[in-house]
Design a protein around this motif. Structure first.
Motif, PDB file in Angstrom:
ATOM      1  N   HIS A 334       0.804  -1.212   0.000  1.00  0.00           N
ATOM      2  CA  HIS A 334       0.000   0.000   0.000  1.00  0.00           C
ATOM      3  C   HIS A 334       0.840   1.266   0.000  1.00  0.00           C
ATOM      4  O   HIS A 334       0.318   2.364   0.129  1.00  0.00           O
ATOM      5  N   GLY A 335       2.169   1.094  -0.118  1.00  0.00           N
ATOM      6  CA  GLY A 335       3.036   2.269  -0.093  1.00  0.00           C
ATOM      7  C   GLY A 335       3.230   2.793   1.316  1.00  0.00           C
ATOM      8  O   GLY A 335       2.714   2.246   2.292  1.00  0.00           O
ATOM      9  N   GLU A 336       3.970   3.854   1.427  1.00  0.00           N
ATOM     10  CA  GLU A 336       4.268   4.422   2.753  1.00  0.00           C
ATOM     11  C   GLU A 336       3.042   5.122   3.319  1.00  0.00           C
ATOM     12  O   GLU A 336       2.342   5.847   2.614  1.00  0.00           O
ATOM     13  N   ILE A 337       2.782   4.858   4.590  1.00  0.00           N
ATOM     14  CA  ILE A 337       1.651   5.483   5.275  1.00  0.00           C
ATOM     15  C   ILE A 337       2.195   6.566   6.186  1.00  0.00           C
ATOM     16  O   ILE A 337       2.936   6.292   7.138  1.00  0.00           O
ATOM     17  N   GLU A 338       1.868   7.792   5.877  1.00  0.00           N
ATOM     18  CA  GLU A 338       2.411   8.928   6.626  1.00  0.00           C
ATOM     19  C   GLU A 338       1.640   9.115   7.932  1.00  0.00           C
ATOM     20  O   GLU A 338       0.428   9.338   7.922  1.00  0.00           O
ATOM     21  N   PRO A 339       2.315   9.034   9.084  1.00  0.00           N
ATOM     22  CA  PRO A 339       1.635   9.252  10.368  1.00  0.00           C
ATOM     23  C   PRO A 339       1.118  10.683  10.482  1.00  0.00           C
ATOM     24  O   PRO A 339       1.764  11.625  10.029  1.00  0.00           O
ATOM     25  N   THR A 340      -0.038  10.838  11.091  1.00  0.00           N
ATOM     26  CA  THR A 340      -0.611  12.163  11.311  1.00  0.00           C
ATOM     27  C   THR A 340      -0.143  12.704  12.666  1.00  0.00           C
ATOM     28  O   THR A 340       0.507  12.010  13.457  1.00  0.00           O
ATOM     29  N   ASP A 341      -0.509  13.949  12.943  1.00  0.00           N
ATOM     30  CA  ASP A 341      -0.182  14.543  14.249  1.00  0.00           C
ATOM     31  C   ASP A 341      -0.856  13.767  15.373  1.00  0.00           C
ATOM     32  O   ASP A 341      -0.295  13.616  16.467  1.00  0.00           O
ATOM     33  N   GLU A 342      -2.051  13.250  15.089  1.00  0.00           N
ATOM     34  CA  GLU A 342      -2.763  12.459  16.100  1.00  0.00           C
ATOM     35  C   GLU A 342      -2.016  11.161  16.392  1.00  0.00           C
ATOM     36  O   GLU A 342      -1.895  10.746  17.550  1.00  0.00           O
ATOM     37  N   HIS A 343      -1.490  10.534  15.332  1.00  0.00           N
ATOM     38  CA  HIS A 343      -0.696   9.319  15.522  1.00  0.00           C
ATOM     39  C   HIS A 343       0.543   9.622  16.353  1.00  0.00           C
ATOM     40  O   HIS A 343       0.914   8.841  17.248  1.00  0.00           O
ATOM     41  N   LYS A 344       1.186  10.745  16.057  1.00  0.00           N
ATOM     42  CA  LYS A 344       2.409  11.101  16.774  1.00  0.00           C
ATOM     43  C   LYS A 344       2.112  11.375  18.251  1.00  0.00           C
ATOM     44  O   LYS A 344       2.876  10.973  19.136  1.00  0.00           O
ATOM     45  N   LYS A 345       0.988  12.032  18.514  1.00  0.00           N
ATOM     46  CA  LYS A 345       0.620  12.328  19.900  1.00  0.00           C
ATOM     47  C   LYS A 345       0.387  11.045  20.684  1.00  0.00           C
ATOM     48  O   LYS A 345       0.834  10.907  21.841  1.00  0.00           O
ATOM     49  N   LEU A 346      -0.314  10.098  20.064  1.00  0.00           N
ATOM     50  CA  LEU A 346      -0.549   8.809  20.714  1.00  0.00           C
ATOM     51  C   LEU A 346       0.767   8.062  20.901  1.00  0.00           C
ATOM     52  O   LEU A 346       0.985   7.417  21.933  1.00  0.00           O
ATOM     53  N   ALA A 347       1.649   8.144  19.915  1.00  0.00           N
ATOM     54  CA  ALA A 347       2.954   7.482  20.007  1.00  0.00           C
ATOM     55  C   ALA A 347       3.774   8.059  21.164  1.00  0.00           C
ATOM     56  O   ALA A 347       4.432   7.312  21.896  1.00  0.00           O
ATOM     57  N   GLU A 348       3.727   9.363  21.330  1.00  0.00           N
ATOM     58  CA  GLU A 348       4.463   9.988  22.431  1.00  0.00           C
ATOM     59  C   GLU A 348       3.962   9.478  23.775  1.00  0.00           C
ATOM     60  O   GLU A 348       4.753   9.202  24.682  1.00  0.00           O
ATOM     61  N   ARG A 349       2.641   9.343  23.901  1.00  0.00           N
ATOM     62  CA  ARG A 349       2.071   8.824  25.149  1.00  0.00           C
ATOM     63  C   ARG A 349       2.544   7.389  25.390  1.00  0.00           C
ATOM     64  O   ARG A 349       2.964   7.041  26.507  1.00  0.00           O
ATOM     65  N   ARG A 350       2.484   6.558  24.355  1.00  0.00           N
ATOM     66  CA  ARG A 350       2.874   5.154  24.512  1.00  0.00           C
ATOM     67  C   ARG A 350       4.354   5.026  24.870  1.00  0.00           C
ATOM     68  O   ARG A 350       4.721   4.214  25.720  1.00  0.00           O
ATOM     69  N   VAL A 351       5.193   5.801  24.185  1.00  0.00           N
ATOM     70  CA  VAL A 351       6.633   5.731  24.477  1.00  0.00           C
ATOM     71  C   VAL A 351       6.899   6.201  25.894  1.00  0.00           C
ATOM     72  O   VAL A 351       7.663   5.575  26.642  1.00  0.00           O
ATOM     73  N   ARG A 352       6.280   7.310  26.293  1.00  0.00           N
ATOM     74  CA  ARG A 352       6.488   7.844  27.647  1.00  0.00           C
ATOM     75  C   ARG A 352       6.067   6.814  28.699  1.00  0.00           C
ATOM     76  O   ARG A 352       6.817   6.520  29.639  1.00  0.00           O
ATOM     77  N   LEU A 353       4.868   6.260  28.545  1.00  0.00           N
ATOM     78  CA  LEU A 353       4.373   5.293  29.519  1.00  0.00           C
ATOM     79  C   LEU A 353       5.199   4.009  29.493  1.00  0.00           C
ATOM     80  O   LEU A 353       5.429   3.391  30.538  1.00  0.00           O
ATOM     81  N   GLY A 354       5.658   3.606  28.310  1.00  0.00           N
ATOM     82  CA  GLY A 354       6.501   2.418  28.229  1.00  0.00           C
ATOM     83  C   GLY A 354       7.795   2.590  29.001  1.00  0.00           C
ATOM     84  O   GLY A 354       8.229   1.686  29.725  1.00  0.00           O
TER      85      GLY A 354
END
Length: 444
Positions: A334-354
């Motif tokens: 499907h080609g490269e899927i560009e993360p949105t700002d919402e994805h990045k915000k959720l990723a920051e939460r997951r990384v921080r909590l991890g």
């Protein structure tokens, strides 16, 4: 090995490692001398091959090994002395790699992001609510009614009655394709519940209205994707004899029903159902409590995050959500899927909590036992019936797969550790309120 710092900004680190040519040459000579007593070469006795010949024959390979060992050792010593823990594998590049020649110094640039220091935080003051649901008589009665329906019997209909959807018909049949019987297409005294969808589409519908003693030619077309390739898409006729027509009858909710499900009597079955329901409620309640606790932790901690980890996590989130939104796309073309700002915000939460949970677990000496890992592997293996052995071998040989199984167990044990020290208030609620709380988790 000489080490020079080139970057120290936030979590980003950069260093230049220089291995002088003389030091490298000495390492090569040392390795060759170690190997010399065991080397055999035509024209020389074992252990008597001249050093110059050894260097000519094995020097390039030993040189490469010595370089790698020197850089790996220097990086290991550096990390031990600084206490840095790279967030991902350090990037290592050799300067003038293509133009480097023997006799030159080895200059290597090393770059990485260090894991942040997790600030000390008192978790004993965390206040959290735990939802408690008791199994009501109504819920137990509903579960019993479902069991009775699943355990239904069938009784002969009055002679001459037509079969209805939901009835059981006892039939003999013989399947024919192009006028010839095919393997697996014949049976006698087969009990078929009309409307169950257990036969080829259209088969059961043609028996609705049939009577005991009647012969029916059931005409169907095998699905194009049918499992047996020689039958896929083919038209077939099943010569069918209806021998009995039976009406469904729910089982009575009594001791006999309880015995069918392995209980001594009805009271024991009710107790088992109550226990199972409350275990389900507890599992759902834990999901709500865990989310509330993670929200608390997310608000308590603030520190810089490694960009590499956030980028990896946001990419994984974007990829996962894409496939959830496109369930028919099973491939990865499907080609490269560009993360949105919402994805990045959720990723920051997951990384921080991890990182927070990893730090808390390490300090509390939380570990995952071999027995817990074995149970996790067994649970996962059940998803691959007939391939359990291959799955076990895959897990044994794949460290990443082991970590994927270990991580959620470790996380749950850390959550339990935090909850034990927190101020937890039990709140009794209805089953409906608990369901709403669980549904709300997907909305966040």
């Amino acid at each position: 090995m000489q080490v020079k710092e080139t970057q120290n900004e936030g979590l980003k680190r950069g260093y230049t490692f220089t291995l002088p040519a003389a030091e490298l040459a000495a390492k090569v000579d040392e390795k060759l001398k170690e190997a010399q007593p065991e080397v055999e070469m035509k024209g020389f006795r074992k252990g008597k091959v001249p050093m110059a010949l050894l260097k000519k024959q094995f020097g390039p390979r030993v040189l490469g090994d010595a370089m790698q060992e020197a850089v790996d050792g220097a990086l290991r010593d550096h990390l031990e002395s600084t206490g840095d823990r790279p967030a991902v594998q350090p990037k290592i590049e050799m300067e003038n790699g293509e133009n480097w020649k023997e006799g030159d110094d080895v200059v290597v640039n090393v770059a990485y992001e260090a894991l942040p220091a997790i600030p000390e935080t008192d978790l004993s003051g965390i206040e959290i609510e735990r939802l408690v649901v008791k199994a009501e008589d109504k819920a137990v009665d509903e579960a019993l009614a479902n069991l009775a329906e699943n355990a239904q019997n069938f009784e002969d209909r009055r002679k001459g009655s037509k079969a209805q959807s939901g009835d059981q018909v006892v039939i003999d049949f013989k399947g024919m394709v192009d006028g010839e019987a095919f393997e697996g297409g014949t049976a006698e005294n087969y009990p078929l519940v009309l409307g169950s969808g257990s036969f080829i589409p259209g088969f059961e519908d043609q028996l609705v209205g049939a009577k005991a003693g009647e012969n029916v030619d059931v005409k169907v077309t095998f699905p194009a994707e049918y499992g047996a390739a020689h039958l896929a898409g083919k038209d077939a006729i099943f010569e069918t004899t209806v021998k009995e027509v039976k009406a469904p009858k729910k089982a009575e909710i009594d001791d006999e029903l309880a015995k069918k499900f392995g209980a001594e009597d009805l009271a024991s079955l009710k107790a088992q159902i109550t226990e199972r329901l409350e275990a389900e409620y507890q599992g759902a309640s834990r999901q709500v409590l865990k989310r509330a606790l993670l929200d608390k932790l997310d608000g308590l901690y603030s520190f810089d995050l490694p960009e590499a980890l956030v980028e990896i996590e946001s990419g994984q989130i974007a990829h996962q959500l894409y496939h959830e939104e496109h369930p028919d796309d099973h491939g990865h073309n499907h080609g490269e899927i560009e993360p949105t700002d919402e994805h990045k915000k959720l990723a920051e939460r997951r990384v921080r909590l991890g990182l927070v949970l990893a730090e808390i677990g390490q300090k509390a000496e939380v570990t995952v036992s071999d027995q817990e890992m074995t149970q996790a592997v067994l649970r996962q293996a059940r998803q691959y019936p007939g391939q359990e052995r291959a799955f076990f071998e895959f897990i044994q040989q794949n460290q990443q797969a082991q970590q994927q199984l270990r991580a959620p167990i470790f996380e749950d044990k850390v959550i339990d550790h935090i909850v034990e020290g927190a101020k937890v208030t039990d709140k009794e609620v209805s089953k409906e309120d608990l369901e709403k709380a669980v549904e709300a988790l997907d909305e966040l």
